[in-house]
Design a protein around this motif. Structure first.
Motif, PDB file in Angstrom:
ATOM      1  N   GLN A 848       0.759  -1.110   0.080  1.00  0.00           N
ATOM      2  CA  GLN A 848      -0.134  -0.071   0.054  1.00  0.00           C
ATOM      3  C   GLN A 848       0.837   1.290   0.118  1.00  0.00           C
ATOM      4  N   THR A 849       2.205   1.073   0.018  1.00  0.00           N
ATOM      5  CA  THR A 849       3.060   2.395   0.048  1.00  0.00           C
ATOM      6  C   THR A 849       3.084   2.898  -1.304  1.00  0.00           C
ATOM      7  N   VAL A 850       2.759   3.885  -1.780  1.00  0.00           N
ATOM      8  CA  VAL A 850       2.659   4.842  -3.001  1.00  0.00           C
ATOM      9  C   VAL A 850       4.175   5.342  -3.538  1.00  0.00           C
ATOM     10  N   ALA A 851       4.350   4.701  -4.574  1.00  0.00           N
ATOM     11  CA  ALA A 851       5.732   5.179  -5.270  1.00  0.00           C
ATOM     12  C   ALA A 851       5.512   5.993  -6.489  1.00  0.00           C
ATOM     13  N   ASP A 852       5.856   7.113  -6.480  1.00  0.00           N
ATOM     14  CA  ASP A 852       5.519   8.327  -7.585  1.00  0.00           C
ATOM     15  C   ASP A 852       6.770   8.155  -8.685  1.00  0.00           C
ATOM     16  N   PHE A 853       6.787   7.894  -9.844  1.00  0.00           N
ATOM     17  CA  PHE A 853       7.794   7.766 -10.793  1.00  0.00           C
ATOM     18  C   PHE A 853       7.722   9.234 -11.867  1.00  0.00           C
ATOM     19  N   SER A 854       6.904   9.967 -11.528  1.00  0.00           N
ATOM     20  CA  SER A 854       6.747  11.162 -12.236  1.00  0.00           C
ATOM     21  C   SER A 854       7.922  12.208 -11.900  1.00  0.00           C
ATOM     22  N   PRO A 855       8.289  12.955 -12.930  1.00  0.00           N
ATOM     23  CA  PRO A 855       9.508  13.578 -12.813  1.00  0.00           C
ATOM     24  C   PRO A 855       8.967  14.927 -11.941  1.00  0.00           C
ATOM     25  N   LYS A 856       9.902  15.121 -10.776  1.00  0.00           N
ATOM     26  CA  LYS A 856       9.435  16.425 -10.150  1.00  0.00           C
ATOM     27  C   LYS A 856       9.876  17.571 -10.825  1.00  0.00           C
ATOM     28  N   TYR A 857      10.835  17.690 -11.533  1.00  0.00           N
ATOM     29  CA  TYR A 857      11.264  19.023 -12.413  1.00  0.00           C
ATOM     30  C   TYR A 857      12.050  18.322 -13.443  1.00  0.00           C
ATOM     31  N   TYR A 858      12.286  19.394 -14.539  1.00  0.00           N
ATOM     32  CA  TYR A 858      13.221  18.834 -15.757  1.00  0.00           C
ATOM     33  C   TYR A 858      13.298  20.043 -16.324  1.00  0.00           C
ATOM     34  N   GLY A 859      14.244  19.990 -17.266  1.00  0.00           N
ATOM     35  CA  GLY A 859      14.730  21.332 -18.021  1.00  0.00           C
ATOM     36  C   GLY A 859      15.825  20.989 -18.804  1.00  0.00           C
ATOM     37  N   GLN A 881      14.083  12.774 -10.714  1.00  0.00           N
ATOM     38  CA  GLN A 881      13.017  11.764 -10.690  1.00  0.00           C
ATOM     39  C   GLN A 881      13.427  10.536 -10.010  1.00  0.00           C
ATOM     40  N   LYS A 882      12.799   9.541  -9.884  1.00  0.00           N
ATOM     41  CA  LYS A 882      12.871   8.401  -9.267  1.00  0.00           C
ATOM     42  C   LYS A 882      12.586   7.072 -10.269  1.00  0.00           C
ATOM     43  N   ASN A 883      13.358   6.166 -10.091  1.00  0.00           N
ATOM     44  CA  ASN A 883      13.051   5.030 -11.002  1.00  0.00           C
ATOM     45  C   ASN A 883      13.703   3.605 -10.290  1.00  0.00           C
ATOM     46  N   LYS A 884      13.215   2.607 -10.870  1.00  0.00           N
ATOM     47  CA  LYS A 884      13.619   1.285 -10.080  1.00  0.00           C
ATOM     48  C   LYS A 884      14.988   0.857 -10.560  1.00  0.00           C
ATOM     49  N   THR A 885      15.509   0.053  -9.547  1.00  0.00           N
ATOM     50  CA  THR A 885      16.844  -0.509  -9.814  1.00  0.00           C
ATOM     51  C   THR A 885      16.606  -1.657 -10.668  1.00  0.00           C
ATOM     52  N   TYR A 886      17.834  -1.913 -11.675  1.00  0.00           N
ATOM     53  CA  TYR A 886      17.538  -3.247 -12.308  1.00  0.00           C
ATOM     54  C   TYR A 886      17.426  -4.522 -11.608  1.00  0.00           C
ATOM     55  N   SER A 935       9.064  -3.618  -3.888  1.00  0.00           N
ATOM     56  CA  SER A 935       9.250  -2.866  -2.604  1.00  0.00           C
ATOM     57  C   SER A 935       9.796  -1.487  -2.754  1.00  0.00           C
ATOM     58  N   THR A 936       9.811  -0.645  -1.672  1.00  0.00           N
ATOM     59  CA  THR A 936      10.473   0.742  -1.798  1.00  0.00           C
ATOM     60  C   THR A 936      11.835   0.528  -1.930  1.00  0.00           C
ATOM     61  N   ALA A 937      12.384  -0.775  -1.562  1.00  0.00           N
ATOM     62  CA  ALA A 937      13.867  -0.775  -1.618  1.00  0.00           C
ATOM     63  C   ALA A 937      14.406  -0.721  -3.106  1.00  0.00           C
ATOM     64  N   SER A 938      13.494  -1.044  -3.904  1.00  0.00           N
ATOM     65  CA  SER A 938      14.038  -1.124  -5.365  1.00  0.00           C
ATOM     66  C   SER A 938      13.835   0.214  -5.963  1.00  0.00           C
ATOM     67  N   ILE A 939      13.379   1.276  -5.425  1.00  0.00           N
ATOM     68  CA  ILE A 939      13.188   2.471  -5.767  1.00  0.00           C
ATOM     69  C   ILE A 939      14.347   3.554  -5.271  1.00  0.00           C
ATOM     70  N   THR A 940      14.981   4.194  -6.324  1.00  0.00           N
ATOM     71  CA  THR A 940      16.144   4.822  -5.991  1.00  0.00           C
ATOM     72  C   THR A 940      16.229   6.174  -6.912  1.00  0.00           C
ATOM     73  N   ASP A 941      17.132   6.925  -6.726  1.00  0.00           N
ATOM     74  CA  ASP A 941      17.372   8.278  -7.293  1.00  0.00           C
ATOM     75  C   ASP A 941      17.725   8.014  -8.764  1.00  0.00           C
ATOM     76  N   ALA A 942      17.043   8.362  -9.771  1.00  0.00           N
ATOM     77  CA  ALA A 942      17.413   8.416 -10.983  1.00  0.00           C
ATOM     78  C   ALA A 942      17.509   9.563 -11.673  1.00  0.00           C
ATOM     79  N   SER A 943      17.787  10.680 -10.874  1.00  0.00           N
ATOM     80  CA  SER A 943      17.989  11.959 -11.581  1.00  0.00           C
ATOM     81  C   SER A 943      19.089  12.010 -12.350  1.00  0.00           C
ATOM     82  N   PHE A 944      19.427  12.869 -13.114  1.00  0.00           N
ATOM     83  CA  PHE A 944      20.747  12.927 -14.125  1.00  0.00           C
ATOM     84  C   PHE A 944      20.878  14.417 -14.520  1.00  0.00           C
TER      85      PHE A 944
END
Length: 1007
Positions: A848-859, A881-886, A935-944
């Motif tokens: 039930q934990t929400v994971a948001d993969f939408s970009p927070k900001y970009y440019g 943004q955030k994304n999942k590890t492989y 799970s939330t463990a697979s979610i990491t910072d994918a900003s670049f």
């Protein structure tokens, strides 16, 4: 011989009369005779070239100060010629540049370098689709790039040209395989259906369908089906405008709900005939690899896994650790399978020119690109373009014709080797035997290179043609008709030959499979329009009325064939023993509309823009085929008010706002009808029919209500110019498939869902002219977007089939996850939060934990520096943004792992981030790994932050001004700064080739 005599035909008499007139002048004139005669004698021809310091400028106006009838226009090469005296001053003016005053000083050659004037850029006319508007008077939100931005990029897809350059436009590359696609979202995701968020594409006034032309059976090389957008040649594009808000898109009605992409191709210009040749060559490589275990680390992990599982002896199948495979061999499979170099070549040639009334352009281009995979695979694309513009002597009648034809040929492995490159044990056998044959190592492994025989081949031909005919009935009234036609054919094949198997298995061609996808699409459009425009003493009124009639016919045939006598016959479907028709359909889409626009401008300060459209679509039932859409936009140019006119710091100021509605009919054809498909069952030799869709004529259009308010400010003659825009879009009446009970015989029925999706955000742009000197200029462009998406309402969501997919107040592309707590220090197993406290980790109660993969900001941040003949242009793109590890599977099994997994639990009391190794016999560890990936463990910072593009060019000085030579070096994706641990952070789906970093070198010759 021609004997000339002043006495012949009375010429002597004419001369006497003329001399008498001169002698009859007053004494005052007589005193000035010598001076005037001296001036006349000293007139001589002035020639030169007008440039911006880097490129020649055609269409520049050159006049002699204080003299009439002394005007010249620079040609396509920036060259001009006119008569002037040694003491004269030339006035050189061109929109977008500061007017220059140049003293002749007795010279016969006067070259002029103009300096950019950002203030006059407000007078540039922007394409808004059915009309154009001055940048300063624009009431809607329109982002724009031009050919100058496109030419600096070594890319082949039109969407790639816009990455990082436009506020509110998010573009993601889905694969690095040539011919792959891109995902675009303009101000977020409006529809609950992923396929319902594509924008409308218009090429020279002709709609271009972006609907996929591939098939899931053939396009397995890519994460998405083949896109027709690859056929658009960026080399032919003059400008791209993105229409975003209601004021800009509402005139397109149902087709503009997700934004509009307007593509204008290059046209011929007045001047002498000009030839242009561009050629370049380059190379591409994968941007980033995963950091994987080496052989020592891998074998240590494997041996520890056996110990953890209490297994004392290795089985005969554990080839990597039981001595069958070399324990000292190490192969970096990522470099072996993905580490090749893609060779890229480009050739583009055009001829253009014309008179004042008729201009033409004809050109062609050819592009080839190999892959980074092993083997000889090639993607090639050729295109041709013709454009003709003509107007009558009185400029009342105008005719424009443009057409583009593109041919694509793609040959790729249908199996992406990225997964094998990451998972294969580092001590796996060598790929080839000493004789050069594939090595099967006595049947102990499946050689990944065998999958290179599963080839994907495609050939795509597409044609786009457009004709515009207009006539000016009076100074205020004009009539225009836009005629367009598009045609596209795509043939794809995928083969799975028997040669992918170990020869020792004796698999014959009888097991070979051929998949074929033949798709075609053609459409025509007619759009008659009447425009009335009148200027009054203090205001102006512009009224546009038009209609649209469009028809599109599509067909697709997907087949499979198995059982061939020989693999050499695999591409012949008639040679297959068993032929199956997987799908065969033909659809007809009809669309008609009436639209209008009223624009009122008062005192050049207060601007009101009203647009409306009534749409009709064949995709809805009889009672809902028509819908009305409209918008209103208002702009106040407060910098023209008297209290700001003499401001020393504010050069431009505008506040604009808009509100309106657009819609969407992106649901496919015949969705409201009872439909039937052929059944695989045969009765008495007759193929039966089975129902495939339920009748529902009551569903209607999706509605998107858009609101925006923005401010545009220019300071110090617009050397600093910024735009701040806030928007809110609400999409309702969602078109989805409502789930049905299995007892009905159908999974879902097409209907409207009373859910509301909101997209809101803040867009910031900044343009600065840091330096504008004679030999040096530096400009900076920055765009930044803060975007937010959320589901505002969804009646009875908790009891609906979507209860585990969406959450009120959260984005619609969320994923529900288990909440990761860490590794149990006593047993070494991953632990997760027990949400309902029942002592078990179960779905859906604990997920039930929400994971948001939408970009927070970009440019993006773009800089252009010009020093004399040297030009440097570079763009940094950034995404938060955030994304999942492989996911690599449970650590300890016969599959490689990320290098960080070496820090795993091995005894009670250990505090480590990763759980115990297992060979597959520890059920708790297997369950823990499965839950970890969800799970939330697979979610990491994918900003670049990425050096998206860099271009360095030099204009070689030549003795002949009519010849120009430019040397260019360009790069794409050269540097990437990210904390994402598993390779490149730009992806939508796992296991596909990441984007390539590309560097090319080329020359441009104009003569």
């Amino acid at each position: 011989m021609n004997n000339f005599s002043y006495y012949k035909d009375g010429k002597a008499l004419y001369c006497l009369i003329f001399m008498g007139m001169l002698l009859s002048f007053s004494s005052v004139c007589a005193k000035n005779f010598y001076r005037n005669n001296f001036f006349f004698i000293q007139q001589h021809q002035i020639q030169g070239t007008i440039s911006d310091g880097s490129n020649p400028l055609p269409g520049v106006t050159i006049t002699v100060k204080n003299k009439t009838n002394s005007t010249a226009i620079s040609d396509y090469n920036g060259q001009y010629s006119l008569s002037a005296s040694p003491q004269d001053t030339l006035i050189v003016s061109f929109i977008g540049f500061k007017t220059a005053l140049v003293l002749v000083k007795g010279r016969t050659k006067v070259d002029v370098q103009l300096i950019y004037d950002t203030t006059t850029l407000q007078e540039v006319r922007v394409n808004a689709g059915y009309y154009s508007v001055k940048e300063s008077e624009r009431t809607g939100s329109i982002a724009r790039i031009t050919s100058k931005d496109i030419e600096t990029q070594p890319v082949t897809n039109v969407l790639a040209t816009m990455q990082g350059r436009m506020a509110g436009v998010s573009i993601t590359q889905t694969t690095g395989v040539p011919g792959g696609g891109f995902d675009i979202k303009i101000r977020g995701q409006n529809s609950l259906r992923s396929e319902g968020n594509t924008p409308l594409y218009i090429i020279d006034g002709v709609p271009f369908s972006s609907e996929s032309i591939g098939s899931a059976q053939t396009s397995t090389s890519f994460p998405t089906r083949t896109s027709p957008l690859n056929g658009i040649n960026p080399d032919t594009i003059e400008s791209i405008e993105i229409l975003k808000d209601a004021d800009a898109t509402s005139i397109y009605g149902s087709r503009g709900a997700n934004g509009v992409v307007l593509i204008t191709t290059k046209k011929g210009k007045q001047g002498r005939t000009k030839f242009s040749i561009n050629t370049s060559t380059g190379a591409g490589r994968v941007t980033r690899f995963l950091k994987l275990m080496n052989t020592e680390q891998y074998l240590k992990m494997r041996k520890q896994a056996f110990i953890n599982d209490g297994i004392a002896e290795y089985s005969p199948l554990d080839y990597d650790v039981n001595g069958t495979w070399d324990q000292n061999r190490y192969t970096n499979w990522q470099k072996e399978f993905l580490g090749g170099t893609a060779q890229i070549t480009d050739l583009n040639a055009t001829i253009s020119g014309g008179s004042e009334n008729t201009q033409f352009l004809a050109g062609g281009s050819y592009h080839t690109q190999s892959t980074v995979f092993p083997g000889d695979f090639l993607y090639s694309k050729g295109s041709g373009q013709i454009s003709i513009n003509h107007q009558s002597n009185d400029s009342k009648f105008k005719f424009s014709f443009s057409t583009g034809y593109n041919i694509q040929s793609n040959n790729q492995p249908s199996f992406d080797l990225t997964y094998d490159a990451r998972s294969l044990p580092p001590n796996a056998p060598v790929l080839f035997n000493p004789g050069g044959e594939l090595n099967w190592e006595n049947g102990t492994w499946i050689n990944p290179l065998a999958n290179l025989n599963t080839e994907f081949k495609s050939k795509t031909n597409d044609l786009t043609a457009n004709t515009i005919i207009s006539y000016e009935i009076s100074s205020a009234l004009s009539f225009k008709t836009n005629l367009g036609y598009t045609s596209l054919f795509n043939d794809e094949t995928r083969v799975v030959p028997s040669t992918i198997y170990n020869p020792s298995l004796n698999v014959t061609s009888a097991s070979s499979i051929l998949f074929v996808n033949n798709a075609g699409r053609s459409s025509w459009i007619v759009e008659p329009q009447i425009n009335w425009k009148k200027d009054f003493e203090s205001s102006s009124l512009d009224i546009l009325v038009g209609s649209t009639f469009q028809s599109q016919r599509s067909n697709r045939n997907v087949q499979s064939g198995t059982g061939f006598n020989s693999n050499s016959l695999m591409y012949n479907m008639a040679a297959a023993r068993v032929i199956r028709v997987l799908s065969n359909d033909e659809t007809l889409y009809k669309y008609q509309a009436f639209f209008g626009r009223i624009n009122y401008n008062l005192y050049q300060r207060y601007i009101l823009n009203l647009t409306a459209r009534r749409d009709g679509s064949s995709r809805f039932g009889p009672r809902n085929q028509y819908a009305n859409f409209g918008a209103g936009g208002f702009a106040w140019l407060f910098s023209k008010e008297s209290f700001f006119k003499n401001s020393k710091w504010l050069s431009f100021g505008k506040i604009r706002t808009s509100y309106g509605t657009t819609g969407s009919d992106q649901i496919g054809d015949y969705q409201f009808l009872d439909t039937y498909t052929t059944s695989s069952a045969i009765y008495n030799g007759i193929t039966g029919l089975a129902p495939s869709r339920l009748y529902n004529a009551d569903f209607g259009w999706e509605i998107n209500k858009k609101f925006e308010v923005a401010a545009e400010l220019g300071f110090h003659q617009d050397r600093i110019f910024t735009t701040i825009a806030w928007y809110q879009n609400r999409s309702s009446n969602q078109l989805v498939g409502l789930p049905l009970p299995g007892t009905t015989g159908f999974n879902s029925i097409q209907a409207n869902l009373n859910a509301v999706v909101e997209n809101s955000g803040l867009e910031l742009t900044l343009r600065t002219a840091n330096f504008a000197l004679k030999n040096f200029s530096w400009t900076t462009n920055i765009n930044l977007t803060f975007a937010k998406n959320k589901l505002v309402s969804f009646p009875d969501l908790e009891t609906s089939p979507y209860s585990e997919k969406y959450r009120i107040g959260s984005p619609i592309n969320i994923e529900l996850q288990y909440n990761f707590k860490g590794v149990n220090q006593q047993n070494g197993i991953y632990e997760f939060e027990d949400k309902n406290g029942d002592g078990l980790i179960t779905f859906p109660e604990d997920k039930q934990t929400v994971a948001d993969f939408s970009p927070k900001y970009y440019g993006g941040i773009q800089n252009q520096l010009i020093y004399k003949r040297l030009s440097l242009d570079f763009l940094f793109q950034f995404v938060k943004q955030k994304n999942k590890t492989y996911p690599m599977g449970p650590a300890g099994m016969m599959s490689n792992q990320q290098q960080r997994i070496v820090n795993s639990w091995n005894q009670p009391g250990n505090s480590t981030p990763y759980q115990i190794y297992t060979t597959g016999y520890n059920d708790d560890a297997l369950t823990g790994n499965y839950l970890l990936d969800e799970s939330t463990a697979s979610i990491t910072d994918a900003s670049f932050i990425r050096l998206k593009n860099i271009s360095l060019s030099y204009n070689v000085p030549l003795k002949h001004n009519e010849i120009q030579l430019k040397i260019m070096i360009q790069g794409q994706n050269l540097l990437t700064f990210t904390k994402y641990p598993d390779g490149d952070p730009e992806f939508l789906s796992y296991g596909f080739l990441p984007p390539l970093k590309v560097i090319t070198a080329g020359i441009q010759l104009i003569f």
